[in-house]
Design a protein around this motif. Structure first.
Motif, mmCIF file in Angstrom:
data_model
loop_
_atom_site.group_PDB
_atom_site.id
_atom_site.type_symbol
_atom_site.label_atom_id
_atom_site.label_comp_id
_atom_site.label_asym_id
_atom_site.label_seq_id
_atom_site.Cartn_x
_atom_site.Cartn_y
_atom_site.Cartn_z
ATOM 1 N N UNK A 112 0.926 -1.151 0.035
ATOM 2 C CA UNK A 112 -0.102 0.047 0.012
ATOM 3 C C UNK A 112 0.753 1.444 0.044
ATOM 4 N N UNK A 113 0.394 2.401 -0.678
ATOM 5 C CA UNK A 113 1.544 3.479 -0.891
ATOM 6 C C UNK A 113 1.277 4.120 0.277
ATOM 7 N N UNK A 114 2.458 4.683 0.761
ATOM 8 C CA UNK A 114 2.573 5.480 1.976
ATOM 9 C C UNK A 114 2.060 6.789 1.563
ATOM 10 N N UNK A 115 1.304 7.368 2.631
ATOM 11 C CA UNK A 115 0.594 8.910 2.274
ATOM 12 C C UNK A 115 1.908 9.791 2.426
ATOM 13 N N UNK A 116 1.503 10.785 1.648
ATOM 14 C CA UNK A 116 2.595 11.778 1.452
ATOM 15 C C UNK A 116 2.661 12.783 2.484
ATOM 16 N N UNK A 117 3.711 13.313 2.833
ATOM 17 C CA UNK A 117 3.960 14.284 4.046
ATOM 18 C C UNK A 117 3.076 15.615 3.655
ATOM 19 N N UNK A 118 2.542 16.340 4.512
ATOM 20 C CA UNK A 118 1.823 17.374 4.282
ATOM 21 C C UNK A 118 2.700 18.649 4.044
ATOM 22 N N UNK A 119 2.257 19.529 3.125
ATOM 23 C CA UNK A 119 3.096 20.640 2.585
ATOM 24 C C UNK A 119 3.179 21.567 3.892
ATOM 25 N N UNK A 120 4.228 22.194 4.085
ATOM 26 C CA UNK A 120 4.522 23.332 5.265
ATOM 27 C C UNK A 120 3.433 24.375 5.124
ATOM 28 N N UNK A 121 2.945 24.657 6.026
ATOM 29 C CA UNK A 121 2.107 25.946 6.202
ATOM 30 C C UNK A 121 2.809 27.275 6.155
ATOM 31 N N UNK A 122 2.101 28.348 5.972
ATOM 32 C CA UNK A 122 2.861 29.776 5.578
ATOM 33 C C UNK A 122 3.611 30.041 6.976
ATOM 34 N N UNK A 123 3.062 29.890 7.953
ATOM 35 C CA UNK A 123 3.912 30.074 9.128
ATOM 36 C C UNK A 123 4.996 29.139 9.325
ATOM 37 N N UNK A 124 4.924 27.917 9.123
ATOM 38 C CA UNK A 124 6.310 27.128 9.065
ATOM 39 C C UNK A 124 7.352 27.562 8.031
ATOM 40 N N UNK A 125 6.725 27.973 6.818
ATOM 41 C CA UNK A 125 7.647 28.287 5.695
ATOM 42 C C UNK A 125 8.407 29.558 5.830
ATOM 43 N N UNK A 126 7.924 30.412 6.582
ATOM 44 C CA UNK A 126 8.531 31.828 7.116
ATOM 45 C C UNK A 126 9.645 31.517 8.073
ATOM 46 N N UNK A 127 9.691 30.533 9.029
ATOM 47 C CA UNK A 127 10.896 30.261 10.068
ATOM 48 C C UNK A 127 12.081 30.093 9.074
ATOM 49 N N UNK A 128 13.284 30.459 9.809
ATOM 50 C CA UNK A 128 14.306 30.120 9.085
ATOM 51 C C UNK A 128 14.915 28.689 9.466
ATOM 52 N N UNK A 129 15.796 28.414 8.578
ATOM 53 C CA UNK A 129 16.433 27.010 8.391
ATOM 54 C C UNK A 129 16.929 26.826 9.804
ATOM 55 N N UNK A 130 16.796 25.506 10.415
ATOM 56 C CA UNK A 130 17.721 25.119 11.650
ATOM 57 C C UNK A 130 19.216 24.988 11.334
ATOM 58 N N UNK A 131 19.993 25.244 12.216
ATOM 59 C CA UNK A 131 21.348 25.464 12.173
ATOM 60 C C UNK A 131 22.106 24.204 11.397
ATOM 61 N N UNK A 132 21.313 23.000 11.533
ATOM 62 C CA UNK A 132 21.870 21.872 11.051
ATOM 63 C C UNK A 132 21.778 21.939 9.459
ATOM 64 N N UNK A 133 20.783 22.591 8.866
ATOM 65 C CA UNK A 133 20.465 22.734 7.535
ATOM 66 C C UNK A 133 21.183 23.732 6.728
ATOM 67 N N UNK A 134 21.681 24.648 7.413
ATOM 68 C CA UNK A 134 22.390 25.856 6.909
ATOM 69 C C UNK A 134 23.961 25.410 6.608
ATOM 70 N N UNK A 135 24.330 26.053 5.308
ATOM 71 C CA UNK A 135 25.417 25.601 4.589
ATOM 72 C C UNK A 135 26.649 26.229 5.576
ATOM 73 N N UNK A 136 27.685 25.436 5.544
ATOM 74 C CA UNK A 136 28.767 25.832 6.341
ATOM 75 C C UNK A 136 29.803 26.427 5.532
#
Length: 137
Positions: A112-136
């Motif tokens: 059975x196909x796994x359901x796709x994760x929900x798209x981020x909401x507008x408030x989640x999209x406005x948050x900055x990337x966490x330090x682990x995802x920033x380019x070094x």
């Protein structure tokens, strides 16, 4: 989709009729309505329909030798040799077919196909990337 729900319901109803053939036809029709309603309510894909239909067929195959043993026990205090042969055949065939259909259903449930994760909401999209995802640098 409706064709698969109808065929899945038919498969489960035939299995129920084979197990409980001595019941009134109304009980088989009620079972078919319940299974059809369940498949319509619960299943969103063809894979889910057939996974549930084959799982029900496996449970019905497992119940067949049990029902036969209860039926033969109520007719006589001790079963005859012919009845014992019938019980042995029912147990072997019932367990073999129930393991087959339940394994088949398990494979369909895993497929059975796994359901796709929900798209981020507008408030989640406005948050900055966490330090682990920033380019070094």
């Amino acid at each position: 989709m409706w064709l698969n729900i109808s065929l899945g319901t038919l498969v489960a109803a035939i299995g129920f009729w084979l197990v409980w053939g001595t019941l009134m036809p109304g009980a088989v029709a009620l079972w078919a309505l319940l299974v059809g309603g369940f498949l319509h309510w619960r299943c969103r894909t063809v894979t889910e329909i057939w996974a549930w239909a084959t799982l029900l067929l496996g449970v019905e195959s497992f119940a067949w030798p049990l029902q036969l043993m209860i039926q033969l026990k109520s007719t006589a205090p001790a079963p005859s040799d012919d009845e014992m042969g019938t019980i042995l055949s029912a147990v072997v065939l019932g367990l073999f077919s129930s393991v087959f259909w339940m394994s088949f259903a398990y494979g369909l449930f895993k497929r059975k196909p796994v359901s796709a994760p929900a798209e981020p909401t507008a408030s989640q999209a406005a948050l900055p990337d966490p330090p682990s995802k920033r380019k070094k640098r």
